[in-house]
Design a protein around this motif. Structure first.
Motif, PDB file in Angstrom:
ATOM      1  N   UNK A  55       0.837  -1.187   0.000  1.00 27.45           N
ATOM      2  CA  UNK A  55       0.000   0.000   0.000  1.00 27.45           C
ATOM      3  C   UNK A  55       0.886   1.258   0.000  1.00 27.45           C
ATOM      4  N   UNK A  56       0.929   1.939  -1.143  1.00 25.69           N
ATOM      5  CA  UNK A  56       1.790   3.110  -1.255  1.00 25.69           C
ATOM      6  C   UNK A  56       1.321   4.229  -0.324  1.00 25.69           C
ATOM      7  N   UNK A  57       0.016   4.288  -0.072  1.00 20.00           N
ATOM      8  CA  UNK A  57      -0.517   5.281   0.870  1.00 20.00           C
ATOM      9  C   UNK A  57       0.150   5.123   2.240  1.00 20.00           C
ATOM     10  N   UNK A  58       0.435   3.902   2.639  1.00 26.02           N
ATOM     11  CA  UNK A  58       1.116   3.668   3.917  1.00 26.02           C
ATOM     12  C   UNK A  58       2.590   4.031   3.823  1.00 26.02           C
ATOM     13  N   UNK A  60       3.899   6.306   2.094  1.00 24.78           N
ATOM     14  CA  UNK A  60       4.022   7.771   2.114  1.00 24.78           C
ATOM     15  C   UNK A  60       3.835   8.368   3.508  1.00 24.78           C
ATOM     16  N   UNK A  61       3.423   7.546   4.461  1.00 17.86           N
ATOM     17  CA  UNK A  61       3.257   8.021   5.842  1.00 17.86           C
ATOM     18  C   UNK A  61       4.520   7.801   6.672  1.00 17.86           C
TER      19      UNK A  61
END
Lengths: 136, 141
Positions: A55-58, A60-61
């Motif tokens: 999950x790229x969204x993760x 980026x965090x």
């Protein structure tokens, strides 16, 4: 009893062999049987920390810099994500192949890129055991 | 020092998504901006750029850099956001399965932009489009 057992096998937040020497990208390839797709010139770069996610969204965090991203997602946006997040090494797992677009973006951004046949769990386990730390 | 950069972004074009963010990051490095600020700018701009690709028909990215701040302004033509407060909540997403397969659409983007910026302003009109303004100050306020 169960609690004691859990305690005994749980390695805690720090990798078990914290005194082991710092691995390089070359060492990681050897250890995981991964094939380098791009980045000969980065083989001696140290690999101190790792994060595993599809999950790229993760990704980026994550606040850490310069860790290895272990992912089963083979898409150009994985390399873009790595570029934005200051990640210098992307290790594809589950026998995923880097696309020509990914290789081209990795060259432009100066990111080492490799492919492993092993699963994400297997790859992460090998690196953890060798002393590569979690990002936090 | 005052620099302006402009890019266009095409909705649905996941191959080129991130091009504007990549160019901006390179230019900020050339301008010797602090690495921690560069990363925050890169992450916030990339999240916002991916949002245009994922949700809108097309849009523009305008970056203004002066001695005081970096202003990112993203304007798109698209479906708009009916409830911005709801969209800001972590986990809320209207992304398509295609977007999710690419590792996005987890409902984390807007909150991550907020986390990685000094000021975030979103205005939107349903079936018209959305405007996102992200400010990064170069010096402690």
């Amino acid at each position: 009893m169960l609690q004691d057992k859990t305690k005994a096998i749980h390695p805690g937040p720090v990798a078990p062999e914290s005194n082991s020497p710092v691995l390089t990208i070359r060492d990681v390839l050897e250890l995981t049987g991964a094939k380098l797709v791009y980045g000969e010139e980065y083989l001696d770069k140290p690999v101190r920390k790792a994060f595993a996610s599809d999950l790229m969204s993760d990704v980026l965090q994550v606040e850490a810099n310069d860790f290895v991203l272990i992912t089963g997602l083979a898409h150009p946006q994985v390399i873009r994500t790595a570029e934005m997040a200051d990640i210098g090494f992307v290790l594809l797992v589950r026998n995923k192949k880097a696309t020509p677009e990914m290789i081209s973006l990795a060259k432009q951004a100066g990111i080492a890129l490799a492919e492993s046949k092993n699963s994400m769990y297997h790859t992460s386990g090998l690196l953890f055991k060798a002393g590569v730390r979690p990002v936090s | 020092m005052a620099v302006q950069l402009k890019f266009t972004v095409q909705g649905g074009d996941f191959t080129n998504a991130g091009f504007a963010s990549s160019q901006v990051k390179k230019i900020l490095k050339q301008l010797n901006i602090d690495n921690r600020i560069i990363k925050r700018v890169a992450i916030s701009l990339y999240e916002a750029e991916v949002n245009i690709v994922a949700h809108a028909w097309n849009g523009t990215v305008t970056v203004d850099i002066d001695e005081e701040k970096i202003r990112l302004f993203l304007s798109d033509r698209g479906p708009g956001i009916p409830d911005i407060e709801l969209a800001m909540q972590e986990g809320y997403s209207t992304a398509s399965p295609v977007v999710r397969e690419m590792g996005f659409g987890a409902g984390m983007g807007l909150s991550n932009i907020k986390k990685n910026s000094d000021k975030l302003t979103i205005t939107s009109e349903v079936n018209q489009g959305t405007e996102v303004e992200i400010i990064h100050y170069l010096h402690a306020q």
